[in-house]
Design a protein around this motif. Structure first.
Motif, PDB file in Angstrom:
ATOM      1  N   ILE A 210      56.491  16.671  27.346  1.00 52.57           N
ATOM      2  CA  ILE A 210      56.684  16.786  25.889  1.00 52.57           C
ATOM      3  C   ILE A 210      56.131  18.098  25.377  1.00 52.57           C
ATOM      4  CG2 ILE A 210      55.823  15.858  23.682  1.00 52.57           C
ATOM      5  CD1 ILE A 210      56.195  13.064  24.826  1.00 52.57           C
TER       6      ILE A 210
ATOM      7  N   ARG B 203      47.774  15.306  16.685  1.00 56.33           N
ATOM      8  CA  ARG B 203      49.179  14.865  16.763  1.00 56.33           C
ATOM      9  C   ARG B 203      50.103  16.080  16.882  1.00 56.33           C
ATOM     10  NH1 ARG B 203      48.830   9.761  18.288  1.00 56.33           N
ATOM     11  NH2 ARG B 203      48.048   8.341  16.727  1.00 56.33           N
ATOM     12  N   THR B 204      50.994  16.013  17.864  1.00 60.90           N
ATOM     13  CA  THR B 204      51.869  17.167  18.101  1.00 60.90           C
ATOM     14  C   THR B 204      53.137  17.116  17.250  1.00 60.90           C
ATOM     15  OG1 THR B 204      52.799  15.920  19.929  1.00 60.90           O
ATOM     16  CG2 THR B 204      51.127  17.556  20.483  1.00 60.90           C
TER      17      THR B 204
ATOM     18  N   SER C  14      48.052  12.958  22.007  1.00 63.27           N
ATOM     19  CA  SER C  14      46.756  13.353  21.412  1.00 63.27           C
ATOM     20  C   SER C  14      45.607  12.469  21.887  1.00 63.27           C
ATOM     21  CB  SER C  14      46.850  13.308  19.890  1.00 63.27           C
ATOM     22  OG  SER C  14      47.236  12.020  19.496  1.00 63.27           O
TER      23      SER C  14
ATOM     24  N   PHE D  72      54.942   6.166  21.934  1.00 61.57           N
ATOM     25  CA  PHE D  72      54.633   7.484  21.368  1.00 61.57           C
ATOM     26  C   PHE D  72      53.194   7.505  20.849  1.00 61.57           C
ATOM     27  CE2 PHE D  72      54.696   6.547  16.867  1.00 61.57           C
ATOM     28  CZ  PHE D  72      55.492   5.414  16.781  1.00 61.57           C
ATOM     29  N   GLY D  73      52.750   8.711  20.543  1.00 60.71           N
ATOM     30  CA  GLY D  73      51.386   8.856  20.023  1.00 60.71           C
ATOM     31  C   GLY D  73      50.339   8.868  21.111  1.00 60.71           C
ATOM     32  N   GLU D  74      50.779   9.100  22.367  1.00 65.00           N
ATOM     33  CA  GLU D  74      49.832   9.058  23.478  1.00 65.00           C
ATOM     34  C   GLU D  74      49.270  10.443  23.780  1.00 65.00           C
ATOM     35  OE1 GLU D  74      52.877   9.332  23.632  1.00 65.00           O
ATOM     36  OE2 GLU D  74      53.667  10.157  25.466  1.00 65.00           O
TER      37      GLU D  74
ATOM     38  N   ASN E 299      58.211  21.045  23.611  1.00 68.36           N
ATOM     39  CA  ASN E 299      57.882  21.504  22.257  1.00 68.36           C
ATOM     40  C   ASN E 299      57.601  22.998  22.236  1.00 68.36           C
ATOM     41  OD1 ASN E 299      58.255  18.956  21.402  1.00 68.36           O
ATOM     42  ND2 ASN E 299      56.116  18.482  21.003  1.00 68.36           N
TER      43      ASN E 299
HETATM   44  N1  CMP Z   1      59.744  16.437  21.789  1.00 65.28           N
HETATM   45  C1  CMP Z   1      59.288  15.187  21.806  1.00 65.28           C
HETATM   46  N2  CMP Z   1      60.034  14.204  22.370  1.00 65.28           N
HETATM   47  C2  CMP Z   1      59.611  12.927  22.362  1.00 65.28           C
HETATM   48  N3  CMP Z   1      58.439  12.542  21.839  1.00 65.28           N
HETATM   49  C3  CMP Z   1      57.658  13.461  21.263  1.00 65.28           C
HETATM   50  C4  CMP Z   1      58.036  14.827  21.219  1.00 65.28           C
HETATM   51  N4  CMP Z   1      57.069  15.511  20.597  1.00 65.28           N
HETATM   52  C5  CMP Z   1      56.102  14.623  20.274  1.00 65.28           C
HETATM   53  N5  CMP Z   1      56.451  13.381  20.675  1.00 65.28           N
HETATM   54  C6  CMP Z   1      55.704  12.121  20.488  1.00 65.28           C
HETATM   55  O1  CMP Z   1      55.239  12.147  19.151  1.00 65.28           O
HETATM   56  C7  CMP Z   1      53.853  11.879  19.182  1.00 65.28           C
HETATM   57  C8  CMP Z   1      53.055  12.451  18.065  1.00 65.28           C
HETATM   58  O2  CMP Z   1      51.700  12.118  18.293  1.00 65.28           O
HETATM   59  P1  CMP Z   1      51.031  12.543  19.707  1.00 65.28           P
HETATM   60  O3  CMP Z   1      50.937  14.013  19.762  1.00 65.28           O
HETATM   61  O4  CMP Z   1      49.817  11.750  19.899  1.00 65.28           O
HETATM   62  O5  CMP Z   1      52.141  12.055  20.755  1.00 65.28           O
HETATM   63  C9  CMP Z   1      53.428  12.476  20.483  1.00 65.28           C
HETATM   64  C10 CMP Z   1      54.503  12.070  21.419  1.00 65.28           C
HETATM   65  O6  CMP Z   1      54.328  10.769  21.854  1.00 65.28           O
END
Ligand code: CMP
Length: 616
Positions: free
Chosen positions: A583, A542-543, A532, A528-530, A587
């Protein structure tokens, strides 16, 4: 004042630095002195509202010890308010308890798992008559004292009575019987009501759900195996004893049928429970000698069993406990509040649970392979490998010999080494190779090795499935281990992203924007965290907020390193991009759906208001 400051820092630990989310980089350790940033203070308030309320209760009590406040109706009202508050926020409730056997996503709504509080606080469960028991609590320790006293009563008094106080008068006998039944009752209560309610640690959080605690107690394979094995052995020895009695008995008139067998089993059992002090009839000397001998054997066996049980609480464990005790003493000296001390002890328990597995696995393999371990430390790596397999043999040959000079000793040693046959040398190196492979496999599995453990986690990451071994090896060197405590924020929605994370162990939860719902649960091997980091238009921050549910170990990969990897691995870049798109789509759909729902709710409200006005 100090207590409040500590209480406000609840849930905040040393920071990883990216976005104020709690994280511990490098080897896991708890930083109690880490200052809480504003965001964290807000987070901890958001995250622990019910506990804040409970804490406020205790603070109010401390400030104004007025009796009116403690009147039962007031306390009940507050307890109900806390309960209500806890039930309202689903994500809050989700985090405030561990119900890991249930699917977290299922608790996205108002279906809240029952549970306790992080940090080992006693849960507020007004509806439950018999709550879960904290194994570190004073109450349980007092109960253990009672059980131990009963145990000693049974262990000491029954043989004593059998040997010295047999000719009892009826009224004294009554009291003995009462004491016997009382201690049996205590055992029974302990077995049926107390032990199944003992809270246990899972992912670093106390599990307080009664159904889970009892399942944990009754299904513990080790517990079952031990009891089953001991009971089997006891019956087996009684059976052997009964056969021996019959064989050595001088009376030949007795029939050979099941009643005879039961008769002798009865005598054997009595001999067993009275440690050979009961003298069975007929008193044939040989029979008595056999019964005494067998009783001695049985006792030796039982002592061996007890020793085995105590041995499992090995030296390392004793040292570990000692370390925890010293740490707790120190914290008490610093007047650290109890909940924080509980957090520290929970952390220690978690660390022990992780490392203990490793030691057990390693010992199991060494035992299986008949590999002897030295009791002394390794002086040099070269010597250690030699000592490991060969030294024991040479040592046995040299045992008890005395030498007048070092040269003589060296000469004798050389003689023995030259006598080692070719096969033995082969065996030695073969064993060494096996041990190395097996141990590295264990390290691989338990994450104790360094590169190998990282590699094992990376190999589970779907994104990197197509990567070449060389690229993976390079990636491994760039991963930075970070640990998070229960409830810590790993990444926060809206922050600028600097790292991508790979879950090594533990569980992380992706939260909805209002943090009331768990959108996704990420386990070992998840990434996760990829999003952004990929520089997608409209998703440069970050979403979502991601929190660690219990204790979790992650690998952080910096943006620069990720970019470099993706430059070489187009396939991984594509997979990540596709995942990010999905993702974002999900969202966006969820947000649109929520907006629609809100609009509908507003419309409904307006309609009902109009209707009410008309009626009025
Ligand atoms: N609906 C979702 N399902 C799974 N992973 C999510 C979802 N929304 C956000 N993420 C993870 O949460 C992370 C938050 O930081 P990032 O936006 O960098 O990357 C995002 C995704 O990797």
């Amino acid at each position: 004042m100090m207590e409040e400051e500590w209480a406000d820092r609840r849930g905040t630990v040393s920071m990883e630095g990216e976005c104020g989310g709690g994280g511990i980089s490098g080897p896991p350790e708890l930083s109690l002195t880490g200052r809480s940033t504003t965001t964290e203070a807000v987070t901890s308030r958001l995250y622990y509202p019910p506990f804040q309320l409970e804490r406020r209760m205790s603070r109010t009590r401390a400030r104004a010890p007025c009796r009116a406040f403690l009147r039962p109706p007031n306390v009940m009202k507050l307890v109900a308010a806390v309960d209500h508050y806890r039930r309202r926020g689903s994500a809050v409730a989700y985090f405030s308890s561990v119900n890991s056997k249930t699917n977290p996503e299922k608790h996205g709504g108002t279906d809240i798992p029952k549970g306790g509080t992080p940090g080992g606080e006693a849960p507020v469960r007004p509806s439950s008559l018999l709550p879960a028991i904290n194994p570190q609590g004073t109450g349980y320790i007092a109960w253990l004292v009672v059980v131990t006293l009963c145990y000693y009563y049974n262990a000491c008094c029954i043989p004593l009575r059998e040997c010295f106080l047999r000719q009892q008068e009826a009224d004294t006998w009554k009291y003995w019987m009462a004491a016997d039944y009382f201690s049996d009752l205590i055992y029974l209560i302990d077995l049926v009501f107390v032990k199944p309610r003992l809270m246990f640690l899972e992912e670093g959080l106390w599990v307080t759900d009664i159904s889970l605690t009892s399942t944990n107690y009754w299904t513990k394979a080790q517990y079952k195996l031990r009891i089953g094995r001991s009971v089997f052995y006891i019956f087996f020895f009684i059976h052997l004893n009964a056969c021996a009695f019959r064989k050595t008995d001088a009376v030949e008139k007795v029939n050979h049928n099941i009643t005879t067998y039961l008769f002798y089993t009865y005598h054997a059992s009595r001999t067993f429970v009275t440690a050979g002090l009961y003298r069975p009839r007929p008193t044939f000397t040989f029979t008595i000698a056999v019964s005494c001998l067998s009783s001695l054997l049985i006792f030796a066996f039982l002592i061996g069993q007890i020793y085995e049980i105590f041995e499992t609480a090995s030296r390392a464990q004793i040292e570990h406990r000692d370390r925890v005790d010293r740490c707790v003493q120190y914290l008490k000296k610093l007047n650290v509040p109890k909940p924080e001390i509980c957090r520290v002890t929970d952390w220690f328990a978690y660390i022990w649970k992780q490392q203990h597995c490793f030691a057990e696995q390693k010992n199991k393999i060494l035992k299986e392979k008949n590999i002897e371990l030295m009791s002394k430390p390794e002086y040099s790596p070269d010597m250690a490998t030699c000592d490991f397999f060969l030294f024991a043999k040479i040592k046995n040959l040299l045992r008890g010999q005395r030498f007048s000079s070092p040269e003589e000793a060296a000469e004798e040693y050389e003689k023995h080494v030259s006598e080692v046959t070719r096969e033995e040398w082969h065996k030695c190196f073969r064993n060494r190779r096996i041990a190395n492979t097996e141990l590295s496999a264990v390290q691989h599995e338990t994450g104790r090795g360094h590169g190998s453990a990282h590699m094992s986690t990376l190999s589970k990451v779907e994104v990197f499935h197509g990567c070449s071994q060389a690229l993976l090896r390079e990636l491994v060197l760039q991963l930075r281990p970070v640990s998070f405590l229960p409830g810590d924020v790993v990444v926060r929605r809206g922050d600028v992203g600097h790292h991508m994370y790979i879950v090594k162990s533990g569980v992380c939860c992706v939260m909805s924007p209002d943090e009331r719902e768990v959108l996704a649960t990420l386990r070992e091997g998840s990434v996760f965290g990829e999003v952004s980091l990929l520089g997608i238009e409209g998703a440069r921050r970050r979403t979502a907020t991601v929190r660690s549910r219990g204790y979790s170990s992650l690998f952080a990969l910096s943006k620069a390193n990720l970019d470099r990897t993706l430059l070489y691995d187009r396939e991984a870049a594509l997979v990540l991009r596709r995942r990010a798109d999905q993702i974002m789509r999900e969202n966006a759909t969820r947000q649109a759906r929520n907006r629609l729902k809100n609009l509908e709710n507003q419309k409904k409200l307006r309609r009902s208001q109009k209707k009410n006005l008309k009626e009025f």
